[in-house]
Design a protein around this motif. Structure first.
Motif, short mmCIF file in Angstrom:
data_model
loop_
_atom_site.label_atom_id
_atom_site.label_comp_id
_atom_site.label_asym_id
_atom_site.label_seq_id
_atom_site.Cartn_x
_atom_site.Cartn_y
_atom_site.Cartn_z
N ARG A 49 0.84 -1.20 0.00
CA ARG A 49 0.00 0.00 0.00
C ARG A 49 0.87 1.24 0.00
O ARG A 49 1.68 1.45 0.92
CB ARG A 49 -0.91 0.00 1.23
CG ARG A 49 -1.87 1.18 1.28
CD ARG A 49 -2.69 1.14 2.55
NE ARG A 49 -3.68 2.21 2.59
CZ ARG A 49 -4.46 2.46 3.64
NH1 ARG A 49 -4.38 1.68 4.72
NH2 ARG A 49 -5.34 3.45 3.60
N GLN A 50 0.73 2.07 -1.03
CA GLN A 50 1.51 3.28 -1.17
C GLN A 50 0.63 4.50 -0.92
O GLN A 50 -0.38 4.70 -1.61
CB GLN A 50 2.12 3.36 -2.58
CG GLN A 50 3.07 4.53 -2.78
CD GLN A 50 4.35 4.37 -1.97
OE1 GLN A 50 4.94 3.30 -1.95
NE2 GLN A 50 4.75 5.43 -1.29
N THR A 51 1.02 5.31 0.07
CA THR A 51 0.30 6.55 0.36
C THR A 51 1.28 7.71 0.37
O THR A 51 2.48 7.53 0.15
CB THR A 51 -0.42 6.46 1.72
OG1 THR A 51 0.57 6.43 2.77
CG2 THR A 51 -1.29 5.22 1.82
N PHE A 189 -12.52 3.69 0.35
CA PHE A 189 -13.37 3.09 -0.68
C PHE A 189 -12.51 2.99 -1.94
O PHE A 189 -12.18 4.01 -2.56
CB PHE A 189 -14.61 3.94 -0.94
CG PHE A 189 -15.54 3.32 -1.96
CD1 PHE A 189 -16.47 2.36 -1.57
CD2 PHE A 189 -15.44 3.66 -3.29
CE1 PHE A 189 -17.30 1.77 -2.50
CE2 PHE A 189 -16.29 3.08 -4.23
CZ PHE A 189 -17.22 2.13 -3.84
N GLY A 190 -12.13 1.77 -2.29
CA GLY A 190 -11.21 1.58 -3.40
C GLY A 190 -11.79 0.70 -4.49
O GLY A 190 -12.55 -0.23 -4.22
N VAL A 191 -11.41 1.01 -5.71
CA VAL A 191 -11.86 0.27 -6.89
C VAL A 191 -10.66 0.07 -7.80
O VAL A 191 -9.79 0.95 -7.91
CB VAL A 191 -12.96 1.03 -7.64
CG1 VAL A 191 -13.41 0.25 -8.88
CG2 VAL A 191 -14.14 1.30 -6.74
N GLY A 192 -10.64 -1.07 -8.48
CA GLY A 192 -9.56 -1.27 -9.43
C GLY A 192 -9.65 -2.60 -10.17
O GLY A 192 -10.48 -3.45 -9.84
N ILE A 214 -5.65 -1.55 -6.68
CA ILE A 214 -6.81 -0.85 -6.14
C ILE A 214 -6.44 0.59 -5.80
O ILE A 214 -5.47 0.82 -5.06
CB ILE A 214 -7.35 -1.55 -4.89
CG1 ILE A 214 -7.55 -3.05 -5.16
CG2 ILE A 214 -8.65 -0.90 -4.44
CD1 ILE A 214 -8.49 -3.36 -6.29
N SER A 215 -7.21 1.53 -6.31
CA SER A 215 -7.00 2.95 -6.00
C SER A 215 -8.10 3.45 -5.08
O SER A 215 -9.29 3.20 -5.32
CB SER A 215 -7.00 3.79 -7.29
OG SER A 215 -5.91 3.43 -8.11
N ASP A 223 -3.30 6.93 -2.50
CA ASP A 223 -3.50 5.69 -1.76
C ASP A 223 -3.78 4.58 -2.76
O ASP A 223 -4.91 4.38 -3.19
CB ASP A 223 -4.66 5.84 -0.77
CG ASP A 223 -4.71 4.69 0.23
OD1 ASP A 223 -4.11 3.63 -0.05
OD2 ASP A 223 -5.34 4.84 1.28
N HIS A 224 -2.70 3.89 -3.14
CA HIS A 224 -2.81 2.80 -4.11
C HIS A 224 -2.33 1.51 -3.47
O HIS A 224 -1.31 1.50 -2.76
CB HIS A 224 -1.98 3.09 -5.36
CG HIS A 224 -2.29 4.39 -6.01
ND1 HIS A 224 -3.55 4.71 -6.47
CD2 HIS A 224 -1.51 5.47 -6.29
CE1 HIS A 224 -3.54 5.92 -7.00
NE2 HIS A 224 -2.31 6.40 -6.90
N SER A 225 -3.02 0.43 -3.75
CA SER A 225 -2.65 -0.87 -3.19
C SER A 225 -2.51 -1.89 -4.31
O SER A 225 -3.37 -1.98 -5.20
CB SER A 225 -3.70 -1.37 -2.19
OG SER A 225 -3.78 -0.50 -1.07
N PHE A 226 -1.43 -2.65 -4.24
CA PHE A 226 -1.24 -3.78 -5.16
C PHE A 226 -1.31 -5.06 -4.35
O PHE A 226 -0.67 -5.19 -3.30
CB PHE A 226 0.13 -3.68 -5.84
CG PHE A 226 0.49 -4.92 -6.63
CD1 PHE A 226 -0.12 -5.17 -7.84
CD2 PHE A 226 1.42 -5.83 -6.14
CE1 PHE A 226 0.19 -6.31 -8.57
CE2 PHE A 226 1.74 -6.97 -6.86
CZ PHE A 226 1.12 -7.21 -8.08
N ARG A 227 -2.10 -6.00 -4.81
CA ARG A 227 -2.22 -7.27 -4.10
C ARG A 227 -1.87 -8.43 -5.02
O ARG A 227 -2.14 -8.39 -6.23
CB ARG A 227 -3.62 -7.46 -3.52
CG ARG A 227 -4.69 -7.83 -4.54
CD ARG A 227 -6.02 -8.11 -3.86
NE ARG A 227 -6.98 -8.72 -4.78
CZ ARG A 227 -7.12 -10.03 -4.93
NH1 ARG A 227 -6.37 -10.86 -4.23
NH2 ARG A 227 -8.00 -10.53 -5.76
N LEU A 228 -1.26 -9.45 -4.45
CA LEU A 228 -0.86 -10.65 -5.19
C LEU A 228 -1.06 -11.85 -4.28
O LEU A 228 -0.74 -11.80 -3.09
CB LEU A 228 0.62 -10.54 -5.59
CG LEU A 228 1.22 -11.73 -6.34
CD1 LEU A 228 0.57 -11.87 -7.71
CD2 LEU A 228 2.73 -11.55 -6.49
#
Length: 234
Positions: A49-51, A189-192, A214-215, A223-228
Motif C-alpha cells: 500500500r503506497q500513500t 473506498f477503493g476500486v480497481g 486498487i486505488s 492511496d494505491h494498493s497492489f495485491r498478489l
C-alpha cells in the motif's frame, strides 16, 4: 433454510448500506463460498500500500485444508513492514470457511467465514465473521463479501466495525479471468482491476493466482494498493 437465506441477505444488505469499516489494510482477498472435499493448500499473499506517508507492505503465509465436506480450516502468519522500513511478524490468524449450500442448488451460492487474529507483541485481538455470496451470470461471476469485525484488548480500542468486498469477473479462460474489485473500509473506498488464473497440474494438484491494483477514491491523497496471491492445492 429459507429463513437462513433471508437472514443472510438482510445482513449482507445492511453491511453494504452502512459502510462502516475495519481499520488497517482493507485491500486483501475476495473470498469465494466454496470448499473442496479433501483439499489441502499452501497460500502466500502480498499487499503493498503506497500513500503520501510511505509504503506499507504485508505478507501472509498460510497452510490448511478441508476438515469435512463443507468446512476448511487454515492458519496464517502475517508479517508487515511499517513506514520506517522495519519488517517483522505482526500477527497470527486462524480462519474457518463454511460452505452453506451445495453449489448450484439455489439461485446463488452462500458461505460463511470466521477468523480470529492476535497481534504478535500486543494485547490486541480481532474476531471477524461474515458471509460469502456468489452468482454466475453467463460467463461472468459476481462475488460479494460482508464482514463484521470486533476488536478488543488492552492495547486497542474496543469497537465494532465492518468491511465489504466485491469482485465481478469475466471467465474468459481458466488461466486468465479479468475482474473489477471493490473494497470498502474505515475511511477507505477503493476500486480497481484484477485478474484470476488457474493452472491444473493434475486432477488433485492446481495453482491459483490473483492480482489486483486498487486505488482509493474517497480521499484526495495518494492511496494505491497492489495485491498478489498464490495458492497451491494438493
Amino acid at each position: 433454510m429459507r429463513f437462513l437465506i433471508v437472514s443472510l441477505s438482510c445482513l449482507l444488505l445492511a453491511s453494504i448500506s452502512q459502510v462502516a469499516h475495519a481499520d488497517g489494510m482493507v485491500v486483501d482477498k475476495v473470498y469465494h463460498p466454496y470448499v473442496l472435499p479433501f483439499e489441502r493448500e499452501v497460500e502466500w499473499r502480498l499487499v503493498s500500500r503506497q500513500t503520501d506517508n510511505g509504503n506499507v507492505l504485508a505478507q501472509r503465509a498460510g497452510f490448511g485444508g478441508a476438515i469435512n465436506d463443507t468446512m476448511s480450516l487454515e492458519g496464517y502468519l502475517v508479517g508487515e513492514r511499517d513506514d520506517n522500513g522495519d519488517f517483522g511478524l505482526a500477527s497470527y490468524e486462524v480462519e474457518l470457511r463454511w460452505q452453506l449450500v451445495e453449489q448450484g442448488r439455489l439461485w446463488a451460492d452462500w458461505g460463511a467465514l470466521f477468523e480470529l487474529e492476535k497481534q504478535h507483541t500486543l494485547d490486541a485481538y480481532e474476531a471477524t465473521s461474515g458471509f460469502l455470496w456468489e452468482k454466475e451470470f453467463g460467463r461472468t461471476s459476481l462475488t460479494l463479501n460482508a464482514f463484521v469485525v470486533y476488536e478488543w484488548g488492552a492495547d486497542i480500542e474496543n469497537e465494532w466495525e465492518s468491511e465489504f468486498r466485491a469482485q465481478y469477473r469475466y471467465r474468459y479462460r481458466s488461466e486468465f479471468q479479468p475482474s473489477i474489485e471493490i473494497y470498502a473500509g474505515e475511511d477507505f473506498f477503493g476500486v480497481g482491476p484484477g485478474f484470476i488464473g488457474l493452472h491444473r497440474f493434475s486432477p488433485k494438484h492446481q495453482l491459483k493466482w490473483e492480482a489486483g491494483f486498487i486505488s482509493e477514491l474517497s480521499q484526495s491523497g495518494k492511496d494505491h494498493s497492489f495485491r498478489l496471491a498464490l495458492e497451491f492445492e494438493f
